[in-house]
Design a protein around this motif. Structure first.
Motif, PDB file in Angstrom:
ATOM      1  N   LEU A 149       0.752  -1.324  -0.062  1.00 21.81           N
ATOM      2  CA  LEU A 149       0.041  -0.001  -0.055  1.00 21.81           C
ATOM      3  C   LEU A 149       0.815   1.262  -0.140  1.00 21.81           C
ATOM      4  O   LEU A 149       0.511   2.114  -0.588  1.00 21.81           O
ATOM      5  CB  LEU A 149      -0.855  -0.066   1.300  1.00 21.81           C
ATOM      6  N   ASP A 150       2.055   1.095   0.514  1.00 21.03           N
ATOM      7  CA  ASP A 150       2.834   2.524   0.778  1.00 21.03           C
ATOM      8  C   ASP A 150       3.599   2.207  -0.411  1.00 21.03           C
ATOM      9  O   ASP A 150       4.052   3.792  -1.119  1.00 21.03           O
ATOM     10  CB  ASP A 150       3.896   2.348   1.665  1.00 21.03           C
ATOM     11  N   GLU A 177      -3.567  -2.021  17.405  1.00 16.88           N
ATOM     12  CA  GLU A 177      -2.603  -0.783  17.714  1.00 16.88           C
ATOM     13  C   GLU A 177      -1.517  -0.738  16.739  1.00 16.88           C
ATOM     14  O   GLU A 177      -0.974  -0.007  16.418  1.00 16.88           O
ATOM     15  CB  GLU A 177      -1.982  -0.682  19.225  1.00 16.88           C
ATOM     16  N   GLY A 178      -0.741  -2.227  16.924  1.00 16.97           N
ATOM     17  CA  GLY A 178       0.289  -2.231  15.964  1.00 16.97           C
ATOM     18  C   GLY A 178      -0.281  -2.203  14.431  1.00 16.97           C
ATOM     19  O   GLY A 178       0.363  -1.670  13.686  1.00 16.97           O
ATOM     20  N   LEU A 182       0.970   0.661  11.575  1.00 19.21           N
ATOM     21  CA  LEU A 182       1.431   0.347  10.048  1.00 19.21           C
ATOM     22  C   LEU A 182       0.877   1.085   9.043  1.00 19.21           C
ATOM     23  O   LEU A 182       1.536   1.667   8.035  1.00 19.21           O
ATOM     24  CB  LEU A 182       1.278  -1.269   9.938  1.00 19.21           C
ATOM     25  N   ILE A 183      -0.461   1.118   9.030  1.00 19.04           N
ATOM     26  CA  ILE A 183      -1.271   1.760   8.119  1.00 19.04           C
ATOM     27  C   ILE A 183      -1.211   3.423   8.249  1.00 19.04           C
ATOM     28  O   ILE A 183      -1.215   3.980   7.163  1.00 19.04           O
ATOM     29  CB  ILE A 183      -2.777   1.119   8.279  1.00 19.04           C
ATOM     30  N   GLY A 190       8.323   9.033   7.899  1.00 22.32           N
ATOM     31  CA  GLY A 190       8.277   9.451   6.542  1.00 22.32           C
ATOM     32  C   GLY A 190       6.659   9.618   6.095  1.00 22.32           C
ATOM     33  O   GLY A 190       5.842   9.562   6.648  1.00 22.32           O
ATOM     34  N   ASP A 191       6.629   9.732   4.698  1.00 23.69           N
ATOM     35  CA  ASP A 191       5.589  10.114   4.151  1.00 23.69           C
ATOM     36  C   ASP A 191       4.862   8.751   3.411  1.00 23.69           C
ATOM     37  O   ASP A 191       5.308   8.079   2.464  1.00 23.69           O
ATOM     38  CB  ASP A 191       5.598  10.861   2.800  1.00 23.69           C
ATOM     39  N   LYS A 192       4.159   7.789   4.455  1.00 25.65           N
ATOM     40  CA  LYS A 192       3.601   6.761   3.982  1.00 25.65           C
ATOM     41  C   LYS A 192       2.301   6.910   3.074  1.00 25.65           C
ATOM     42  O   LYS A 192       1.654   8.058   3.404  1.00 25.65           O
ATOM     43  CB  LYS A 192       2.863   6.068   5.239  1.00 25.65           C
ATOM     44  N   GLN A 193       1.825   6.090   2.272  1.00 27.09           N
ATOM     45  CA  GLN A 193       0.778   6.264   1.386  1.00 27.09           C
ATOM     46  C   GLN A 193      -0.266   5.227   1.449  1.00 27.09           C
ATOM     47  O   GLN A 193      -1.198   5.156   0.749  1.00 27.09           O
ATOM     48  CB  GLN A 193       1.512   6.145  -0.125  1.00 27.09           C
ATOM     49  N   SER A 194      -0.197   4.761   2.796  1.00 22.48           N
ATOM     50  CA  SER A 194      -1.360   3.718   2.779  1.00 22.48           C
ATOM     51  C   SER A 194      -2.822   4.244   2.691  1.00 22.48           C
ATOM     52  O   SER A 194      -3.667   3.674   1.904  1.00 22.48           O
ATOM     53  CB  SER A 194      -1.012   3.045   4.229  1.00 22.48           C
ATOM     54  N   VAL A 195      -2.981   5.289   3.543  1.00 24.44           N
ATOM     55  CA  VAL A 195      -4.428   5.960   3.242  1.00 24.44           C
ATOM     56  C   VAL A 195      -4.733   6.375   1.930  1.00 24.44           C
ATOM     57  O   VAL A 195      -5.789   6.266   1.286  1.00 24.44           O
ATOM     58  CB  VAL A 195      -4.549   7.004   4.324  1.00 24.44           C
ATOM     59  N   ASP A 196      -3.504   7.085   1.188  1.00 28.82           N
ATOM     60  CA  ASP A 196      -3.906   7.464  -0.193  1.00 28.82           C
ATOM     61  C   ASP A 196      -4.374   6.237  -0.983  1.00 28.82           C
ATOM     62  O   ASP A 196      -5.059   6.360  -1.812  1.00 28.82           O
ATOM     63  CB  ASP A 196      -2.457   7.833  -0.696  1.00 28.82           C
TER      64      ASP A 196
END
Length: 414
Positions: A149-150, A177-178, A182-183, A190-196
C-alpha cells in the motif's frame, strides 16, 4: 507413522544455494542473497570474498539474519509435521499451506508474479477461518501487504488485490494498535501512502474492493488520534459521502456508513461531516424506501452524532424533510433506530428549542408518535426524552406525564 500418499515439495526459497538443504538459520549477505549461516560461514572462512550465487565481490563480509524467511520456514515445518501425522484429506483445488508460503515468498522476491500470488492467497483466505489464522500467524504477511500500500506501482487492480487480502485477515489480528501504526502516518516515519492507496480504491476500485477498503479503514480507527488522522485525509470523507446514496449497492452503503460512524465521535470529525453536506446525504437515505434495518440504524446514529454540534443542528432544522424522515422512523424500524431518532428530536426541539424543527415535528404527526412511544416498553432514557418533548409541545398536564416523576435527572445522551 508417515503417510505413503504424501508427496513433499520443499519451496526452493527455503533451500540454501550452497548446501541445497532447508536452511536452519538463514542469513543475508550485502548482495541480498540468503544462505544458511553454517554454509556461508564456511565459504567466507575459506578466504572467499565473493557472493557464491552471484560471484559479486563483497563490500563487507558481514551478514544479517533473515528473520522473515526463518519464520516462514518454521511455519512450513510445523505445517509439514501436522500433515505427516494427520489423516489424508480429499483432494482439493485450493492451494496448500506449502504453496501459500511459496506465494508469500514470491511476493517479496518476484515483482512479475505478485498479482497471481495475491490472488492465490486471497482464495486460500476465503476458504476458512483456519486459513486466515494461518496467514495472520505468518508474522511477515500483514506488514508485507501494508508495504505494498505504501509503495505500489501495479495500479488500481493490484491495489484491489492487496486490500482484499488485507480485509480477509484483518479481523483475525489482535494487535489493532500495531496495525494502526503500520497503516497510518506516524510522526518521524516518513510519508506513508497507505491511506492514499485506500482512498484510490474507494474512488476507482470495484464494488467489492471499495467495501474491503472501507472495512480496513474502520479496523484501524481505534482511538481519537487515528479517527482524526483518517477523517482529515483530504478527499476521504467526501468520497464516502458519495458512496452512501440510495442508488448504491446496500452492502457498500452499509460498510461505508459503519466506517463513518466509527470516525465521527471526535468533534472535528463531526464538524467536517457537516461542512461536507452529510445532513443532506443522510436525509436522502432516510427518505429512501428500500433501506434495511441495520442501514437505517447507522444513518440515524450519524444524524444523532452531528446533532450534538450547533452547525449540525442548524442543518437538520433547516431541512424539514430530514426532520419529517426522522419522525417517520420512530417506532417503525427498531428500538435502536427509535432511540437515535428520539435523541435527535430531543436535541433540536427540547435542548435547543428550535422553532422550525418543532413545527416540522408537528406537521409530521410527531406528537402522536411520541405519545405512543410513552406507552410502549421503551428504555428509561427514551421515556424521559419523550416526556421532555411533550412538555415543549404543551401537552395537557393530565396526560401520561402525570404518572412520570419529572424530578428525575436526565443526562444528555452524547
Amino acid at each position: 507413522m508417515v503417510r505413503d500418499d504424501l508427496y513433499i515439495t520443499v519451496p526452493s526459497f527455503f533451500r540454501c544455494p550452497i548446501s541445497l538443504d532447508v536452511m536452519k538459520s538463514p542469513v543475508s549477505l550485502s548482495t541480498g542473497v540468503t544462505y544458511d549461516r553454517a554454509s556461508i560461514q564456511r565459504w567466507l572462512d575459506n578466504g572467499n570474498n565473493t557472493c557464491p550465487a552471484t560471484m559479486q565481490v563483497l563490500q563487507t563480509k558481514e551478514f544479517v539474519p533473515n528473520r522473515t524467511l526463518q519464520r516462514l520456514i518454521q511455519i512450513w515445518s510445523d505445517s509439514l509435521h501436522h500433515q505427516l501425522h494427520s489423516p489424508p484429506s480429499p483432494t482439493s483445488t485450493l492451494p496448500s499451506k506449502d504453496q501459500i508460503l511459496v506465494a508469500i515468498s514470491e511476493l517479496q522476491t518476484r515483482a512479475d508474479n505478485r498479482f497471481d500470488s495475491l490472488a492465490k492467497i486471497a482464495r486460500f483466505a476465503q476458504e476458512s477461518e483456519e486459513n486466515r489464522d494461518f496467514l495472520v500467524r505468518t508474522e511477515c504477511f500483514v506488514p508485507l501487504l501494508v508495504g505494498f500500500l505504501d509503495n505500489v506501482n501495479g495500479g488500481v487492480e493490484f491495489l484491489e488485490q492487496v486490500v482484499t487480502a488485507l480485509d480477509l485477515v484483518i479481523g483475525k489480528m489482535e494487535d489493532r494498535e500495531g496495525l494502526k501504526n503500520l497503516i497510518l502516518k506516524r510522526p518521524g516515519e516518513g510519508d506513508k501512502q497507505s491511506v492514499d492507496s485506500l482512498l484510490l480504491v474507494l474512488q476507482q476500485g470495484s464494488q467489492a474492493a471499495q467495501i474491503a477498503s472501507a472495512r480496513v479503514l474502520k479496523s484501524v480507527a481505534v482511538d481519537v488520534e487515528s479517527k482524526l488522522l483518517i477523517a482529515e485525509k483530504e478527499g476521504l470523507v467526501s468520497e464516502l459521502l458519495k458512496l452512501i446514496t440510495p442508488e448504491k449497492d446496500p452492502d457498500l452503503v452499509e460498510n461505508c456508513l459503519s466506517f463513518l460512524v466509527a470516525i465521527s465521535s471526535p468533534r472535528r470529525s463531526k464538524m467536517k461531516l457537516v461542512r461536507l453536506g452529510a445532513v443532506k446525504v443522510l436525509s436522502k437515505l432516510l427518505s429512501a424506501s428500500n433501506m434495511s434495518v441495520s442501514v437505517t440504524e447507522k444513518v440515524l446514529k450519524l444524524v444523532e452524532t452531528v446533532s450534538s454540534t450547533n452547525e449540525g443542528r442548524s442543518e437538520i432544522c433547516e431541512d424539514s424533510a430530514c426532520v419529517a424522515a426522522i419522525v417517520n422512523k420512530v417506532l417503525k424500524v427498531s428500538s435502536v433506530a427509535t432511540e437515535h431518532a428520539v435523541t435527535t428530536l430531543w436535541s433540536v426541539c427540547y435542548l435547543f428549542r428550535d422553532q422550525t424543527a418543532q413545527e416540522a415535528v408537528t406537521k409530521a404527526n410527531g406528537l402522536t408518535k411520541i405519545l405512543l412511544l410513552m406507552q410502549s416498553n421503551c428504555s428509561p432514557q427514551v421515556r424521559q426524552m419523550s416526556a421532555d418533548l411533550l412538555k415543549i409541545f404543551r401537552v395537557n398536564s393530565k396526560s401520561c406525564l402525570s404518572s412520570y416523576d419529572t424530578k428525575t435527572t436526565h443526562i444528555m445522551p452524547f
